[in-house]
Design a protein around this motif. Structure first.
Motif, PDB file in Angstrom:
ATOM      1  N   ASP A  25      -0.494 -40.351  36.170  1.00  0.00           N
ATOM      2  CA  ASP A  25      -0.955 -39.112  36.814  1.00  0.00           C
ATOM      3  C   ASP A  25      -2.373 -39.581  38.172  1.00  0.00           C
ATOM      4  OD1 ASP A  25       0.216 -37.075  34.615  1.00  0.00           O
ATOM      5  OD2 ASP A  25      -1.052 -38.289  33.668  1.00  0.00           O
ATOM      6  N   ASP A  26      -3.492 -39.911  38.058  1.00  0.00           N
ATOM      7  CA  ASP A  26      -4.307 -40.386  38.652  1.00  0.00           C
ATOM      8  C   ASP A  26      -4.522 -41.790  38.545  1.00  0.00           C
ATOM      9  OD1 ASP A  26      -5.655 -39.355  40.747  1.00  0.00           O
ATOM     10  OD2 ASP A  26      -6.869 -37.959  40.068  1.00  0.00           O
ATOM     11  N   TYR A  27      -5.677 -42.071  39.724  1.00  0.00           N
ATOM     12  CA  TYR A  27      -5.948 -43.801  39.779  1.00  0.00           C
ATOM     13  C   TYR A  27      -7.391 -43.446  40.745  1.00  0.00           C
ATOM     14  CZ  TYR A  27      -5.012 -48.050  41.640  1.00  0.00           C
ATOM     15  OH  TYR A  27      -5.456 -49.819  42.196  1.00  0.00           O
TER      16      TYR A  27
ATOM     17  N   ARG B  27     -11.654 -33.230  34.474  1.00  0.00           N
ATOM     18  CA  ARG B  27     -11.271 -31.530  34.358  1.00  0.00           C
ATOM     19  C   ARG B  27     -10.438 -31.501  34.530  1.00  0.00           C
ATOM     20  NH1 ARG B  27     -15.033 -29.212  31.450  1.00  0.00           N
ATOM     21  NH2 ARG B  27     -16.955 -29.844  30.813  1.00  0.00           N
ATOM     22  N   ALA B  28      -9.993 -31.799  36.256  1.00  0.00           N
ATOM     23  CA  ALA B  28      -8.746 -31.132  36.437  1.00  0.00           C
ATOM     24  C   ALA B  28      -7.464 -31.989  36.425  1.00  0.00           C
ATOM     25  CB  ALA B  28      -8.529 -32.368  38.388  1.00  0.00           C
ATOM     26  N   LEU B  29      -6.945 -32.847  35.489  1.00  0.00           N
ATOM     27  CA  LEU B  29      -6.063 -33.172  34.624  1.00  0.00           C
ATOM     28  C   LEU B  29      -6.273 -32.122  33.789  1.00  0.00           C
ATOM     29  CD1 LEU B  29      -6.281 -36.551  34.822  1.00  0.00           C
ATOM     30  CD2 LEU B  29      -4.414 -35.793  36.217  1.00  0.00           C
ATOM     31  N   LEU B  30      -6.902 -32.305  32.829  1.00  0.00           N
ATOM     32  CA  LEU B  30      -6.842 -31.672  31.497  1.00  0.00           C
ATOM     33  C   LEU B  30      -6.950 -30.076  32.097  1.00  0.00           C
ATOM     34  CD1 LEU B  30      -9.844 -32.755  29.385  1.00  0.00           C
ATOM     35  CD2 LEU B  30      -7.212 -33.286  29.026  1.00  0.00           C
ATOM     36  N   ARG B  31      -7.352 -29.447  32.984  1.00  0.00           N
ATOM     37  CA  ARG B  31      -7.020 -27.616  33.729  1.00  0.00           C
ATOM     38  C   ARG B  31      -5.283 -27.528  34.067  1.00  0.00           C
ATOM     39  NH1 ARG B  31     -10.328 -28.430  37.534  1.00  0.00           N
ATOM     40  NH2 ARG B  31     -12.020 -27.714  36.178  1.00  0.00           N
ATOM     41  N   ARG B  32      -4.862 -28.568  33.813  1.00  0.00           N
ATOM     42  CA  ARG B  32      -2.982 -28.314  34.452  1.00  0.00           C
ATOM     43  C   ARG B  32      -2.286 -27.909  32.577  1.00  0.00           C
ATOM     44  NH1 ARG B  32      -1.847 -34.352  36.059  1.00  0.00           N
ATOM     45  NH2 ARG B  32       0.033 -33.845  35.338  1.00  0.00           N
ATOM     46  N   THR B  33      -3.246 -28.132  31.958  1.00  0.00           N
ATOM     47  CA  THR B  33      -2.415 -27.661  30.167  1.00  0.00           C
ATOM     48  C   THR B  33      -3.046 -26.274  29.817  1.00  0.00           C
ATOM     49  OG1 THR B  33      -2.343 -29.977  29.355  1.00  0.00           O
ATOM     50  CG2 THR B  33      -2.580 -28.341  27.992  1.00  0.00           C
ATOM     51  N   LEU B  34      -4.025 -26.195  30.393  1.00  0.00           N
ATOM     52  CA  LEU B  34      -5.158 -24.677  30.103  1.00  0.00           C
ATOM     53  C   LEU B  34      -4.566 -24.343  31.099  1.00  0.00           C
ATOM     54  CD1 LEU B  34      -8.517 -26.344  29.727  1.00  0.00           C
ATOM     55  CD2 LEU B  34      -7.075 -25.415  27.750  1.00  0.00           C
TER      56      LEU B  34
ATOM     57  N   SER C 187       9.768 -26.654  36.325  1.00  0.00           N
ATOM     58  CA  SER C 187       8.984 -24.965  36.464  1.00  0.00           C
ATOM     59  C   SER C 187       9.358 -24.288  37.297  1.00  0.00           C
ATOM     60  CB  SER C 187       8.052 -24.785  34.752  1.00  0.00           C
ATOM     61  OG  SER C 187       7.284 -25.604  35.227  1.00  0.00           O
ATOM     62  N   THR C 188       8.294 -25.395  37.983  1.00  0.00           N
ATOM     63  CA  THR C 188       7.399 -24.959  39.309  1.00  0.00           C
ATOM     64  C   THR C 188       8.840 -24.848  40.460  1.00  0.00           C
ATOM     65  OG1 THR C 188       5.294 -25.963  39.460  1.00  0.00           O
ATOM     66  CG2 THR C 188       6.323 -25.590  40.948  1.00  0.00           C
ATOM     67  N   PHE C 189       9.777 -26.004  40.086  1.00  0.00           N
ATOM     68  CA  PHE C 189      10.908 -25.800  41.352  1.00  0.00           C
ATOM     69  C   PHE C 189      11.985 -24.506  40.751  1.00  0.00           C
ATOM     70  CE2 PHE C 189      10.891 -30.479  42.069  1.00  0.00           C
ATOM     71  CZ  PHE C 189      10.243 -29.825  43.582  1.00  0.00           C
ATOM     72  N   MET C 190      12.039 -23.881  39.497  1.00  0.00           N
ATOM     73  CA  MET C 190      12.643 -23.383  38.878  1.00  0.00           C
ATOM     74  C   MET C 190      12.464 -21.588  38.970  1.00  0.00           C
ATOM     75  SD  MET C 190      14.624 -24.847  35.429  1.00  0.00           S
ATOM     76  CE  MET C 190      15.656 -23.781  35.084  1.00  0.00           C
ATOM     77  N   SER C 191      11.360 -21.684  39.612  1.00  0.00           N
ATOM     78  CA  SER C 191      10.189 -20.392  39.365  1.00  0.00           C
ATOM     79  C   SER C 191      10.826 -19.876  40.930  1.00  0.00           C
ATOM     80  CB  SER C 191       8.997 -20.331  39.155  1.00  0.00           C
ATOM     81  OG  SER C 191       8.764 -20.904  40.423  1.00  0.00           O
ATOM     82  N   TYR C 192      11.193 -21.083  41.943  1.00  0.00           N
ATOM     83  CA  TYR C 192      11.147 -20.407  42.865  1.00  0.00           C
ATOM     84  C   TYR C 192      12.536 -21.161  44.124  1.00  0.00           C
ATOM     85  CZ  TYR C 192       6.385 -18.726  43.297  1.00  0.00           C
ATOM     86  OH  TYR C 192       5.434 -17.762  43.098  1.00  0.00           O
TER      87      TYR C 192
ATOM     88  N   ILE D 174       0.765 -30.067  45.008  1.00  0.00           N
ATOM     89  CA  ILE D 174      -0.327 -30.753  44.662  1.00  0.00           C
ATOM     90  C   ILE D 174      -1.713 -29.415  44.020  1.00  0.00           C
ATOM     91  CG2 ILE D 174      -2.729 -31.292  44.786  1.00  0.00           C
ATOM     92  CD1 ILE D 174      -0.788 -33.992  46.750  1.00  0.00           C
ATOM     93  N   ASP D 175      -1.589 -28.444  44.798  1.00  0.00           N
ATOM     94  CA  ASP D 175      -2.010 -27.237  45.031  1.00  0.00           C
ATOM     95  C   ASP D 175      -1.366 -26.171  43.717  1.00  0.00           C
ATOM     96  OD1 ASP D 175      -4.233 -25.292  45.807  1.00  0.00           O
ATOM     97  OD2 ASP D 175      -2.242 -23.790  46.202  1.00  0.00           O
ATOM     98  N   LYS D 176      -0.116 -25.726  43.575  1.00  0.00           N
ATOM     99  CA  LYS D 176       0.534 -25.761  41.828  1.00  0.00           C
ATOM    100  C   LYS D 176       0.348 -26.318  40.735  1.00  0.00           C
ATOM    101  CE  LYS D 176       2.965 -22.034  40.397  1.00  0.00           C
ATOM    102  NZ  LYS D 176       3.313 -21.125  40.603  1.00  0.00           N
ATOM    103  N   LEU D 177       0.139 -27.708  40.857  1.00  0.00           N
ATOM    104  CA  LEU D 177       0.040 -28.490  40.297  1.00  0.00           C
ATOM    105  C   LEU D 177      -1.243 -29.032  39.574  1.00  0.00           C
ATOM    106  CD1 LEU D 177       3.394 -30.292  39.425  1.00  0.00           C
ATOM    107  CD2 LEU D 177       2.953 -28.113  38.976  1.00  0.00           C
ATOM    108  N   TRP D 178      -2.177 -29.342  40.339  1.00  0.00           N
ATOM    109  CA  TRP D 178      -3.004 -29.548  39.849  1.00  0.00           C
ATOM    110  C   TRP D 178      -4.625 -28.906  40.864  1.00  0.00           C
ATOM    111  CZ3 TRP D 178       0.948 -33.783  41.158  1.00  0.00           C
ATOM    112  CH2 TRP D 178       0.915 -34.673  40.554  1.00  0.00           C
ATOM    113  N   GLY D 179      -3.822 -28.028  41.276  1.00  0.00           N
ATOM    114  CA  GLY D 179      -5.380 -26.767  41.895  1.00  0.00           C
ATOM    115  C   GLY D 179      -5.784 -27.773  43.011  1.00  0.00           C
ATOM    116  N   SER D 180      -7.569 -27.145  42.842  1.00  0.00           N
ATOM    117  CA  SER D 180      -8.183 -27.725  44.636  1.00  0.00           C
ATOM    118  C   SER D 180      -8.933 -29.013  44.120  1.00  0.00           C
ATOM    119  CB  SER D 180      -8.630 -26.309  44.472  1.00  0.00           C
ATOM    120  OG  SER D 180      -9.669 -25.767  43.856  1.00  0.00           O
ATOM    121  N   ASN D 181      -9.059 -29.031  42.942  1.00  0.00           N
ATOM    122  CA  ASN D 181      -9.640 -30.092  42.494  1.00  0.00           C
ATOM    123  C   ASN D 181      -8.883 -31.477  42.728  1.00  0.00           C
ATOM    124  OD1 ASN D 181     -12.025 -28.979  41.502  1.00  0.00           O
ATOM    125  ND2 ASN D 181     -10.744 -28.361  39.744  1.00  0.00           N
TER     126      ASN D 181
END
Length: 236
Positions: free
Chosen positions: A98-100, A115-122, A168-173, A184-191
């Motif tokens: 997921d990241d490198y 924290r940025a990765l785990l925030r995607r679940t929260l 789910s992001t694609f299907m929502s729009y 990236i902003d939708k799934l990962w956020g600003s971090n």
């Protein structure tokens, strides 16, 4: 949150563990790929920090094997390496990382990426949306995705965490064109830290699971020079 640290250099592993435990995470360490797979099967960590160059099975092979196990908990994977070459980064992402992060790294940056990765679940908490199109049904609250075989017969899709979030992001729009930055902003956020091309890697993986012909996609289409869009009629 439980974190598995797979790192054969004891000092680096201890440093990572020290910083993460200060932040309240529960950590376990191991030094080789075979042990990492055993711990993954037994304890199902939420996130794995995985060094590329480890004894036994290397990090790429460990990552690939974890992603190939259907029905198991799908952890986030943050890959570490002493190499900085672009090719190694792309290979790591293509196997399912997921990241490198390239050594040497700042422990504070590593904590921020975890924290940025785990925030995607929260961030999914509290959502109750259900999206239905002609060929797919997604329940965000239950985090389930299914494909219609017939009008009344559904087949469960075995998606990773990020593949589910993408679908789910694609299907929502439906019909909206997304560029890499927006996804990236939708799934990962600003971090978000890393290469924007990680989006392309996960799009390709999603296509392999939902497209009749991934090389000629029907649903997740490329809009040349812009990004991607989901094309499937909405069912009310």
């Amino acid at each position: 949150m439980d974190i598995l640290i797979v790192e054969d250099e004891a000092e680096i592993a201890q440093l990572i563990q020290l910083y993460l435990e200060k932040e309240g995470f529960s950590c376990r360490t191991c030094r080789d790929g075979i042990t990492a797979l055993q711990i993954f099967q037994e304890q199902k960590p939420d996130l794995i920090i995985l060094d590329l160059m480890i004894p036994g099975l290397d990090g790429l092979e460990v990552c690939a094997r974890i992603r190939q196990k259907p029905g198991t908990k799908d952890p986030f994977i943050l890959m570490l390496t002493a190499r900085g070459e672009e090719l190694d980064r792309i290979i790591g992402l293509s196997t399912g990382a997921d990241d490198y992060l390239v050594k040497p790294f700042s422990p504070k940056e590593l904590v921020a990426r975890v924290r940025a990765l785990l925030r995607r679940t929260l961030r999914q908490g509290g959502q109750t949306e259900t999206y239905r199109t002609q060929h797919f049904l997604v329940d965000v609250d239950q985090r389930s995705a299914q494909r219609y075989l017939t009008e009344h017969q559904l087949e469960a899709l075995d998606l990773t965490t990020l593949e589910f979030d993408l679908l789910s992001t694609f299907m929502s729009y439906p019909g909206r064109v997304w560029n890499r930055t927006q996804l990236i902003d939708k799934l990962w956020g600003s971090n978000f830290f890393g290469d924007e091309r990680v989006v392309d890697t996960h799009i390709a993986r999603l296509r392999k699971k939902i497209e009749p012909d991934p090389s000629n996609p029907t649903f997740v289409k490329t809009v040349i020079g812009v990004g991607y869009k989901f094309d499937d009629p909405v069912v009310q």
